[in-house]
Motif scaffolding. Structure first.
Motif, PDB file in Angstrom:
ATOM      1  N   VAL A   1       1.901  -6.227  -6.217  1.00  0.00           N
ATOM      2  CA  VAL A   1       0.771  -5.199  -6.471  1.00  0.00           C
ATOM      3  C   VAL A   1       1.154  -4.001  -5.641  1.00  0.00           C
ATOM      4  N   VAL A   2       0.875  -2.893  -6.387  1.00  0.00           N
ATOM      5  CA  VAL A   2       1.144  -1.634  -5.733  1.00  0.00           C
ATOM      6  C   VAL A   2      -0.332  -0.835  -5.606  1.00  0.00           C
ATOM      7  N   GLU A   3      -0.879  -0.808  -4.290  1.00  0.00           N
ATOM      8  CA  GLU A   3      -2.357  -0.160  -4.132  1.00  0.00           C
ATOM      9  C   GLU A   3      -1.922   1.293  -3.934  1.00  0.00           C
ATOM     10  N   GLY A   4      -2.275   2.035  -5.117  1.00  0.00           N
ATOM     11  CA  GLY A   4      -2.311   3.585  -4.693  1.00  0.00           C
ATOM     12  C   GLY A   4      -1.768   4.207  -6.063  1.00  0.00           C
TER      13      GLY A   4
ATOM     14  N   VAL B   1      -0.447  -1.668 -10.650  1.00  0.00           N
ATOM     15  CA  VAL B   1      -0.860  -0.719 -10.104  1.00  0.00           C
ATOM     16  C   VAL B   1      -2.526  -0.486  -9.885  1.00  0.00           C
ATOM     17  N   THR B   2      -3.004  -0.526  -8.731  1.00  0.00           N
ATOM     18  CA  THR B   2      -4.299  -0.572  -8.684  1.00  0.00           C
ATOM     19  C   THR B   2      -4.679   0.154  -7.441  1.00  0.00           C
ATOM     20  N   GLY B   3      -6.072   0.589  -7.300  1.00  0.00           N
ATOM     21  CA  GLY B   3      -6.503   1.417  -6.364  1.00  0.00           C
ATOM     22  C   GLY B   3      -6.128   2.792  -5.952  1.00  0.00           C
ATOM     23  N   GLY B   4      -5.453   3.280  -6.961  1.00  0.00           N
ATOM     24  CA  GLY B   4      -5.108   5.019  -6.640  1.00  0.00           C
ATOM     25  C   GLY B   4      -6.225   5.700  -6.954  1.00  0.00           C
TER      26      GLY B   4
ATOM     27  N   PRO C   1       0.765  -1.234   0.042  1.00  0.00           N
ATOM     28  CA  PRO C   1       0.011   0.023  -0.042  1.00  0.00           C
ATOM     29  C   PRO C   1       0.735   1.158   0.040  1.00  0.00           C
ATOM     30  N   ILE C   2       0.697   2.245  -0.671  1.00  0.00           N
ATOM     31  CA  ILE C   2       1.192   3.274  -1.072  1.00  0.00           C
ATOM     32  C   ILE C   2       0.002   4.525  -1.088  1.00  0.00           C
ATOM     33  N   VAL C   3       0.707   5.728  -0.520  1.00  0.00           N
ATOM     34  CA  VAL C   3      -0.208   7.027  -0.639  1.00  0.00           C
ATOM     35  C   VAL C   3       0.730   7.748  -1.582  1.00  0.00           C
TER      36      VAL C   3
END
Length: 188
Positions: A93-96, A112-115, A72-74
């Motif tokens: 998977v990078v979430e953000g 890359v998902t959920g950004g 997870p990233i912001v």
């Protein structure tokens, strides 16, 4: 970087970091002894690098190898010439949102998902490489390349809640797409 590793890690192969923010937080700038920025700041301090000096030139670029896992990233913005290399689209998977990619950077082998600000945002006037990535289920465009010209190769851009790829602006040069699939996004 290895997501399932307990503790923060030291960044070595034997003791990897456990999060992307750890690896980027550990990266700092220092000045070469001959830098014109040494001693030229207010009250004679060095300008641009709080960590002092180094003996030689730094690396022209860095590659961060990202092990299988979910990170997870912001609003993740890689530092100067840092490339992220995942273990594969299905495995890493990078979430953000991955934002402000620049020329010389490579994003590869990950999803890359959920950004909330889109999937990938390319800095104006820049030309990074994005290859072997899945960019899906982001709010906004999958790839936003306003006034820039990224190269995308073997990417899947789908299910984003906006355009798949949007490239606008007077400074835009051609974006190169090779063997990419763009489908099922809200606007193309």
């Amino acid at each position: 970087v290895y997501a399932s590793r307990p503790g923060p890690g030291t960044g070595t192969q034997a003791d990897p970091y456990s999060s992307l923010s750890s690896v980027l937080g550990a990266y700092r700038l220092s000045l070469k002894q001959s830098s014109p920025c040494r001693g030229t700041g207010k009250n004679g301090v060095d300008m641009g690098a709080a960590l002092g000096t180094c003996d030689g030139d730094g690396s022209a670029s860095r590659v961060v190898h990202v092990a299988p896992g979910t990170y997870p990233i912001v609003d993740f913005s890689p530092v100067h010439k840092v490339s992220l290399e995942g273990a594969g689209q299905e495995a890493t998977v990078v979430e953000g949102t991955v934002s402000w990619l620049r020329t010389g950077w490579i994003l590869s082998g990950l999803t890359v998902t959920g950004g909330s600000g889109g999937g990938v945002v390319v800095s104006s006037g820049k030309s990074p490489e994005i290859r072997d990535c899945t960019i899906s289920e982001n709010s906004g465009a999958g790839v936003n390349c306003n006034s820039s010209s990224p190269t995308l190769t073997n990417c899947i851009i789908s299910g984003n809640h906006g355009f798949g790829v949007v490239c606008l602006g007077s400074g835009s040069t051609p974006t190169t797409l090779t063997d990419c699939t763009i489908s099922e996004n809200s606007y193309g």
